[in-house]
Design a protein around this motif. Structure first.
Motif, PDB file in Angstrom:
ATOM      1  N   ALA A 287    -154.182  19.927 -50.189  1.00 30.08           N
ATOM      2  CA  ALA A 287    -153.620  21.276 -50.111  1.00 30.08           C
ATOM      3  C   ALA A 287    -152.343  21.391 -50.940  1.00 30.08           C
ATOM      4  O   ALA A 287    -152.115  22.392 -51.624  1.00 30.08           O
ATOM      5  N   CYS A 288    -151.502  20.353 -50.897  1.00 28.35           N
ATOM      6  CA  CYS A 288    -150.264  20.355 -51.685  1.00 28.35           C
ATOM      7  C   CYS A 288    -150.558  20.366 -53.181  1.00 28.35           C
ATOM      8  O   CYS A 288    -149.947  21.122 -53.940  1.00 28.35           O
ATOM      9  N   LEU A 289    -151.510  19.532 -53.606  1.00 30.14           N
ATOM     10  CA  LEU A 289    -151.866  19.469 -55.024  1.00 30.14           C
ATOM     11  C   LEU A 289    -152.456  20.794 -55.499  1.00 30.14           C
ATOM     12  O   LEU A 289    -152.134  21.275 -56.588  1.00 30.14           O
ATOM     13  N   THR A 290    -153.309  21.397 -54.680  1.00 31.04           N
ATOM     14  CA  THR A 290    -153.935  22.669 -55.040  1.00 31.04           C
ATOM     15  C   THR A 290    -152.893  23.769 -55.187  1.00 31.04           C
ATOM     16  O   THR A 290    -152.918  24.543 -56.154  1.00 31.04           O
ATOM     17  N   LEU A 291    -151.963  23.839 -54.257  1.00 31.92           N
ATOM     18  CA  LEU A 291    -150.909  24.856 -54.315  1.00 31.92           C
ATOM     19  C   LEU A 291    -150.018  24.660 -55.539  1.00 31.92           C
ATOM     20  O   LEU A 291    -149.712  25.609 -56.260  1.00 31.92           O
ATOM     21  N   ALA A 292    -149.610  23.430 -55.784  1.00 33.39           N
ATOM     22  CA  ALA A 292    -148.739  23.139 -56.927  1.00 33.39           C
ATOM     23  C   ALA A 292    -149.448  23.435 -58.244  1.00 33.39           C
ATOM     24  O   ALA A 292    -148.856  23.987 -59.173  1.00 33.39           O
ATOM     25  N   GLU A 293    -150.724  23.084 -58.325  1.00 34.24           N
ATOM     26  CA  GLU A 293    -151.489  23.352 -59.546  1.00 34.24           C
ATOM     27  C   GLU A 293    -151.611  24.847 -59.800  1.00 34.24           C
ATOM     28  O   GLU A 293    -151.444  25.314 -60.932  1.00 34.24           O
TER      29      GLU A 293
ATOM     30  N   TRP B  39    -139.823   8.179 -54.733  1.00 34.58           N
ATOM     31  CA  TRP B  39    -138.632   8.978 -55.006  1.00 34.58           C
ATOM     32  C   TRP B  39    -137.534   8.435 -54.106  1.00 34.58           C
ATOM     33  O   TRP B  39    -137.396   8.845 -52.959  1.00 34.58           O
ATOM     34  N   GLN B  40    -136.806   7.453 -54.612  1.00 35.24           N
ATOM     35  CA  GLN B  40    -135.770   6.743 -53.855  1.00 35.24           C
ATOM     36  C   GLN B  40    -136.299   6.436 -52.463  1.00 35.24           C
ATOM     37  O   GLN B  40    -137.374   5.883 -52.333  1.00 35.24           O
ATOM     38  N   GLN B  41    -135.559   6.772 -51.422  1.00 37.92           N
ATOM     39  CA  GLN B  41    -136.052   6.587 -50.050  1.00 37.92           C
ATOM     40  C   GLN B  41    -136.461   7.920 -49.432  1.00 37.92           C
ATOM     41  O   GLN B  41    -136.677   8.000 -48.226  1.00 37.92           O
ATOM     42  N   TYR B  42    -136.595   8.932 -50.280  1.00 34.05           N
ATOM     43  CA  TYR B  42    -136.783  10.291 -49.770  1.00 34.05           C
ATOM     44  C   TYR B  42    -138.209  10.802 -49.829  1.00 34.05           C
ATOM     45  O   TYR B  42    -138.520  11.822 -49.252  1.00 34.05           O
ATOM     46  N   GLY B  43    -139.093  10.155 -50.584  1.00 32.89           N
ATOM     47  CA  GLY B  43    -140.455  10.664 -50.719  1.00 32.89           C
ATOM     48  C   GLY B  43    -141.153  10.067 -51.919  1.00 32.89           C
ATOM     49  O   GLY B  43    -140.986   8.878 -52.213  1.00 32.89           O
ATOM     50  N   TRP B  44    -141.917  10.891 -52.655  1.00 32.81           N
ATOM     51  CA  TRP B  44    -142.727  10.396 -53.763  1.00 32.81           C
ATOM     52  C   TRP B  44    -142.805  11.457 -54.860  1.00 32.81           C
ATOM     53  O   TRP B  44    -142.648  12.640 -54.618  1.00 32.81           O
ATOM     54  N   PHE B  45    -143.105  10.992 -56.063  1.00 33.90           N
ATOM     55  CA  PHE B  45    -143.526  11.849 -57.162  1.00 33.90           C
ATOM     56  C   PHE B  45    -145.031  11.667 -57.279  1.00 33.90           C
ATOM     57  O   PHE B  45    -145.520  10.526 -57.326  1.00 33.90           O
ATOM     58  N   VAL B  46    -145.772  12.751 -57.341  1.00 35.83           N
ATOM     59  CA  VAL B  46    -147.232  12.679 -57.451  1.00 35.83           C
ATOM     60  C   VAL B  46    -147.679  13.595 -58.584  1.00 35.83           C
ATOM     61  O   VAL B  46    -147.258  14.758 -58.659  1.00 35.83           O
ATOM     62  N   TRP B  47    -148.530  13.059 -59.465  1.00 35.17           N
ATOM     63  CA  TRP B  47    -149.079  13.846 -60.562  1.00 35.17           C
ATOM     64  C   TRP B  47    -150.098  14.818 -59.999  1.00 35.17           C
ATOM     65  O   TRP B  47    -151.046  14.426 -59.307  1.00 35.17           O
ATOM     66  N   VAL B  48    -149.908  16.099 -60.274  1.00 27.45           N
ATOM     67  CA  VAL B  48    -150.757  17.150 -59.711  1.00 27.45           C
ATOM     68  C   VAL B  48    -152.218  16.991 -60.133  1.00 27.45           C
ATOM     69  O   VAL B  48    -153.125  17.262 -59.355  1.00 27.45           O
ATOM     70  N   ARG B  49    -152.466  16.526 -61.328  1.00 25.35           N
ATOM     71  CA  ARG B  49    -153.845  16.407 -61.817  1.00 25.35           C
ATOM     72  C   ARG B  49    -154.479  15.049 -61.513  1.00 25.35           C
ATOM     73  O   ARG B  49    -155.469  14.673 -62.142  1.00 25.35           O
TER      74      ARG B  49
ATOM     75  N   TYR C 293    -135.834  16.056 -47.708  1.00 27.02           N
ATOM     76  CA  TYR C 293    -134.784  17.060 -47.536  1.00 27.02           C
ATOM     77  C   TYR C 293    -135.152  18.429 -48.095  1.00 27.02           C
ATOM     78  O   TYR C 293    -134.375  19.370 -47.979  1.00 27.02           O
ATOM     79  N   CYS C 294    -136.318  18.535 -48.681  1.00 27.36           N
ATOM     80  CA  CYS C 294    -136.778  19.830 -49.179  1.00 27.36           C
ATOM     81  C   CYS C 294    -137.304  20.632 -47.983  1.00 27.36           C
ATOM     82  O   CYS C 294    -138.049  20.111 -47.154  1.00 27.36           O
ATOM     83  N   ALA C 295    -136.921  21.888 -47.900  1.00 28.21           N
ATOM     84  CA  ALA C 295    -137.352  22.721 -46.775  1.00 28.21           C
ATOM     85  C   ALA C 295    -138.856  22.984 -46.843  1.00 28.21           C
ATOM     86  O   ALA C 295    -139.397  23.223 -47.921  1.00 28.21           O
ATOM     87  N   PRO C 296    -139.541  22.931 -45.706  1.00 28.99           N
ATOM     88  CA  PRO C 296    -140.972  23.259 -45.687  1.00 28.99           C
ATOM     89  C   PRO C 296    -141.209  24.715 -46.088  1.00 28.99           C
ATOM     90  O   PRO C 296    -140.328  25.561 -45.939  1.00 28.99           O
ATOM     91  N   ILE C 297    -142.408  24.973 -46.595  1.00 29.01           N
ATOM     92  CA  ILE C 297    -142.769  26.340 -46.968  1.00 29.01           C
ATOM     93  C   ILE C 297    -143.880  26.834 -46.050  1.00 29.01           C
ATOM     94  O   ILE C 297    -144.642  26.039 -45.492  1.00 29.01           O
ATOM     95  N   ASP C 298    -143.965  28.146 -45.908  1.00 27.08           N
ATOM     96  CA  ASP C 298    -144.947  28.744 -44.997  1.00 27.08           C
ATOM     97  C   ASP C 298    -146.388  28.573 -45.464  1.00 27.08           C
ATOM     98  O   ASP C 298    -147.309  28.598 -44.656  1.00 27.08           O
ATOM     99  N   ALA C 299    -146.602  28.407 -46.757  1.00 28.90           N
ATOM    100  CA  ALA C 299    -147.959  28.355 -47.297  1.00 28.90           C
ATOM    101  C   ALA C 299    -148.700  27.060 -46.956  1.00 28.90           C
ATOM    102  O   ALA C 299    -149.913  26.977 -47.145  1.00 28.90           O
ATOM    103  N   LEU C 300    -147.982  26.050 -46.471  1.00 24.70           N
ATOM    104  CA  LEU C 300    -148.613  24.760 -46.149  1.00 24.70           C
ATOM    105  C   LEU C 300    -148.317  24.351 -44.706  1.00 24.70           C
ATOM    106  O   LEU C 300    -147.247  24.655 -44.182  1.00 24.70           O
TER     107      LEU C 300
END
Length: 105
Positions: free
Chosen positions: A75-81, A52-62, A93-100
């Motif tokens: 943990a990220c994949l499980t939460l997103a799924e 994802w440009q220089q900011y991160g990645w796109f990852v397929w949840v499955r 630049y996305c703010a962290p969330i408390d669940a992870l």
């Protein structure tokens, strides 16, 4: 023809540990050979990821091979799924969330 729509979860890159971030960067730059997809212990050969440009990645949840993945990525994949997302956009630049857990690197 019906337009297919998929949900994207945006998560901070800080939710993956530093070593996993390095491995995702390396995987995007130099994908593993197709033969690695048949080895369940090599998660890098089974994940679908793109830069994802220089900011991160796109990852397929499955992406398969979740059992062999680092715990922070799993943990990220499980939460997103569970939320119904098909893709994760890891963005520094996305703010962290408390669940992870947040990794400071």
């Amino acid at each position: 023809m019906t337009l297919e729509i998929q949900m994207l979860a945006c998560l901070s890159t800080g939710h993956v540990d530093e070593q996993t971030a390095r491995e995702l960067d390396a995987l995007v730059e130099n994908p593993l050979p197709t033969a690695a997809r048949d080895v369940p212990d090599i998660w890098q050969g089974q994940i679908v990821a793109e830069r994802w440009q220089q900011y991160g990645w796109f990852v397929w949840v499955r992406s398969p091979g979740r059992d062999a993945m680092p715990s922070s990525l799993r943990a990220c994949l499980t939460l997103a799924e569970a939320a119904g997302a098909t893709w994760i956009q890891f963005d520094r630049y996305c703010a962290p969330i408390d669940a992870l857990q947040v990794h400071d690197w």
